[in-house]
Design a protein around this motif. Structure first.
Motif, PDB file in Angstrom:
ATOM      1  N   UNK A 134      19.641  12.837 -19.723  1.00 21.82           N
ATOM      2  CA  UNK A 134      20.467  11.738 -19.235  1.00 21.82           C
ATOM      3  C   UNK A 134      20.143  11.526 -17.760  1.00 21.82           C
ATOM      4  N   UNK A 135      19.714  10.312 -17.434  1.00 22.90           N
ATOM      5  CA  UNK A 135      19.351   9.995 -16.051  1.00 22.90           C
ATOM      6  C   UNK A 135      20.233   8.837 -15.599  1.00 22.90           C
ATOM      7  N   UNK A 136      21.147   9.117 -14.684  1.00 28.94           N
ATOM      8  CA  UNK A 136      22.157   8.136 -14.286  1.00 28.94           C
ATOM      9  C   UNK A 136      22.137   7.931 -12.776  1.00 28.94           C
ATOM     10  N   UNK A 137      22.771   6.848 -12.350  1.00 31.27           N
ATOM     11  CA  UNK A 137      22.871   6.572 -10.916  1.00 31.27           C
ATOM     12  C   UNK A 137      24.102   7.230 -10.304  1.00 31.27           C
ATOM     13  N   UNK A 138      25.008   7.712 -11.153  1.00 29.95           N
ATOM     14  CA  UNK A 138      26.199   8.417 -10.673  1.00 29.95           C
ATOM     15  C   UNK A 138      26.751   9.272 -11.808  1.00 29.95           C
ATOM     16  N   UNK A 139      27.811   9.997 -11.546  1.00 28.87           N
ATOM     17  CA  UNK A 139      28.429  10.840 -12.561  1.00 28.87           C
ATOM     18  C   UNK A 139      29.473  10.106 -13.390  1.00 28.87           C
ATOM     19  N   UNK A 180      16.519  18.613 -34.324  1.00 32.50           N
ATOM     20  CA  UNK A 180      17.355  19.714 -33.849  1.00 32.50           C
ATOM     21  C   UNK A 180      17.415  19.652 -32.331  1.00 32.50           C
ATOM     22  N   UNK A 181      18.612  19.490 -31.803  1.00 29.95           N
ATOM     23  CA  UNK A 181      18.775  19.378 -30.361  1.00 29.95           C
ATOM     24  C   UNK A 181      18.644  20.756 -29.728  1.00 29.95           C
ATOM     25  N   UNK A 182      17.596  20.926 -28.934  1.00 26.54           N
ATOM     26  CA  UNK A 182      17.351  22.194 -28.250  1.00 26.54           C
ATOM     27  C   UNK A 182      18.131  22.261 -26.947  1.00 26.54           C
ATOM     28  N   UNK A 183      18.214  21.123 -26.253  1.00 24.71           N
ATOM     29  CA  UNK A 183      18.928  21.125 -24.990  1.00 24.71           C
ATOM     30  C   UNK A 183      19.180  19.738 -24.449  1.00 24.71           C
ATOM     31  N   UNK A 184      20.192  19.623 -23.606  1.00 30.90           N
ATOM     32  CA  UNK A 184      20.518  18.378 -22.914  1.00 30.90           C
ATOM     33  C   UNK A 184      20.597  18.675 -21.429  1.00 30.90           C
ATOM     34  N   UNK A 185      20.169  17.729 -20.597  1.00 34.13           N
ATOM     35  CA  UNK A 185      20.320  17.894 -19.160  1.00 34.13           C
ATOM     36  C   UNK A 185      20.691  16.563 -18.527  1.00 34.13           C
ATOM     37  N   UNK A 186      21.264  16.649 -17.339  1.00 32.81           N
ATOM     38  CA  UNK A 186      21.769  15.463 -16.640  1.00 32.81           C
ATOM     39  C   UNK A 186      21.180  15.421 -15.238  1.00 32.81           C
ATOM     40  N   UNK A 187      20.692  14.253 -14.854  1.00 28.66           N
ATOM     41  CA  UNK A 187      20.109  14.055 -13.530  1.00 28.66           C
ATOM     42  C   UNK A 187      20.708  12.807 -12.907  1.00 28.66           C
ATOM     43  N   UNK A 188      21.155  12.913 -11.668  1.00 32.34           N
ATOM     44  CA  UNK A 188      21.625  11.741 -10.928  1.00 32.34           C
ATOM     45  C   UNK A 188      20.517  11.327  -9.957  1.00 32.34           C
ATOM     46  N   UNK A 189      19.908  10.182 -10.246  1.00 35.39           N
ATOM     47  CA  UNK A 189      18.812   9.660  -9.430  1.00 35.39           C
ATOM     48  C   UNK A 189      18.746   8.164  -9.685  1.00 35.39           C
ATOM     49  N   UNK A 190      19.201   7.375  -8.740  1.00 39.75           N
ATOM     50  CA  UNK A 190      19.316   5.928  -8.942  1.00 39.75           C
ATOM     51  C   UNK A 190      17.968   5.279  -9.240  1.00 39.75           C
ATOM     52  N   UNK A 191      16.909   5.743  -8.608  1.00 41.06           N
ATOM     53  CA  UNK A 191      15.585   5.168  -8.836  1.00 41.06           C
ATOM     54  C   UNK A 191      15.106   5.452 -10.252  1.00 41.06           C
TER      55      UNK A 191
END
Length: 280
Positions: free
Chosen positions: A70-75, A106-117
């Protein structure tokens, strides 16, 4: 990605910040190369021989290790942030669509990154180089906050040129508008159908309207030819004479998520052929 950028710029003037039922599905997957099309036609010939001999049963099942990014501009949800529950719902949609064909995720992992670009798809290669996990047989899906130009997603067809660390290896995977997952605000494309559609490309399926009415079309025998992409859910649409009604319920058309219900036996065979050739 040049093809994606061209699509986005072409629709930027008409794209709205909010989604509506008048929005047309837009997929930014690059057109298959001549080499990729030749390889698909070679697979088709082998599949035809197997079908003629009655060898139509799957030899095995496919389980795809999957990583969600998940790559978002905010939380916040408005910034493109997705919860694990939303990701789990997306995974269920994928498994419900592909499960009847012996393919599971099969979902091995999820990660979250906040980076507007990155969330605006500003630097695809840098993002994927930093986040990508697993091997070439593992599926990486990047859920971005805003792809721009009304774009819903894009993916890459498999290739035999995918040495670890190469550009093809790094870029491999699917980039999806985060709000297209179940519960998102990209109606009528918020039931998870975009990821299902784009993964089809990752499994080497073309659009059902590939090539229009002219052979070989999408290089699959049992998908009726289609002159152009369908939108909405136009029951009875028939744009190519003699081939039967357009495959509007096929996941590889451009109809609404609620209209999606099927892959064909021929598409199933192609996914297995491609998995064996490129990813297994």
């Amino acid at each position: 990605m040049q093809f994606k950028a061209l699509i986005a710029s072409a629709f930027l003037a008409t794209a709205s910040a909010s989604w509506s039922f008048n929005t047309t599905r837009l997929c930014g997957t690059p057109e298959p190369t001549q080499q990729q099309m030749r390889e698909s036609l070679a697979m088709l010939e082998i599949e035809r021989i197997a079908l003629a001999k009655g060898h139509v049963k799957r030899q095995t099942s496919i389980n795809v290790k999957t990583y969600f990014h998940v790559v978002a501009s905010s939380n916040s949800l408005s910034g493109g942030y997705l919860t694990q529950a939303m990701l789990n719902d997306q995974l269920s949609v994928m498994n419900n669509a592909y499960g009847p064909h012996g393919i599971s995720f099969s979902l091995v992992g999820s990660d979250w990154t906040v980076n507007a670009n990155w969330a605006a798809d500003g630097n695809e290669q840098a993002m994927k180089k930093a986040l990508r996990k697993g091997t070439y047989s593992d599926l990486n899906i990047y859920f971005l906050g805003n792809l721009g130009g009304g774009l819903l997603g894009y993916c890459y067809f498999p290739t035999s040129s995918h040495s670890t660390g190469s550009t093809n290896f790094i870029l491999d995977g699917c980039t999806i508008l985060g709000q297209s997952v179940p519960g998102g605000n990209a109606a009528p494309y918020n039931l998870g159908g975009t990821a299902t559609h784009e993964i089809g490309h990752w499994m080497n399926l073309y659009h059902t309207f590939q090539g229009g009415c002219a052979a070989p079309g999408d290089s699959v025998d049992d998908t009726p030819p289609e002159a152009s992409a369908a939108s909405g859910c136009p029951t009875g649409r028939d744009t190519c004479s003699g081939g039967g009604p357009d495959p509007i319920h096929n996941y590889m058309d451009y109809t609404d998520d609620a209209c999606y219900t099927e892959f064909t036996s021929g598409q199933q065979a192609r996914m297995y052929s491609a998995w064996s050739a490129y990813r297994s």
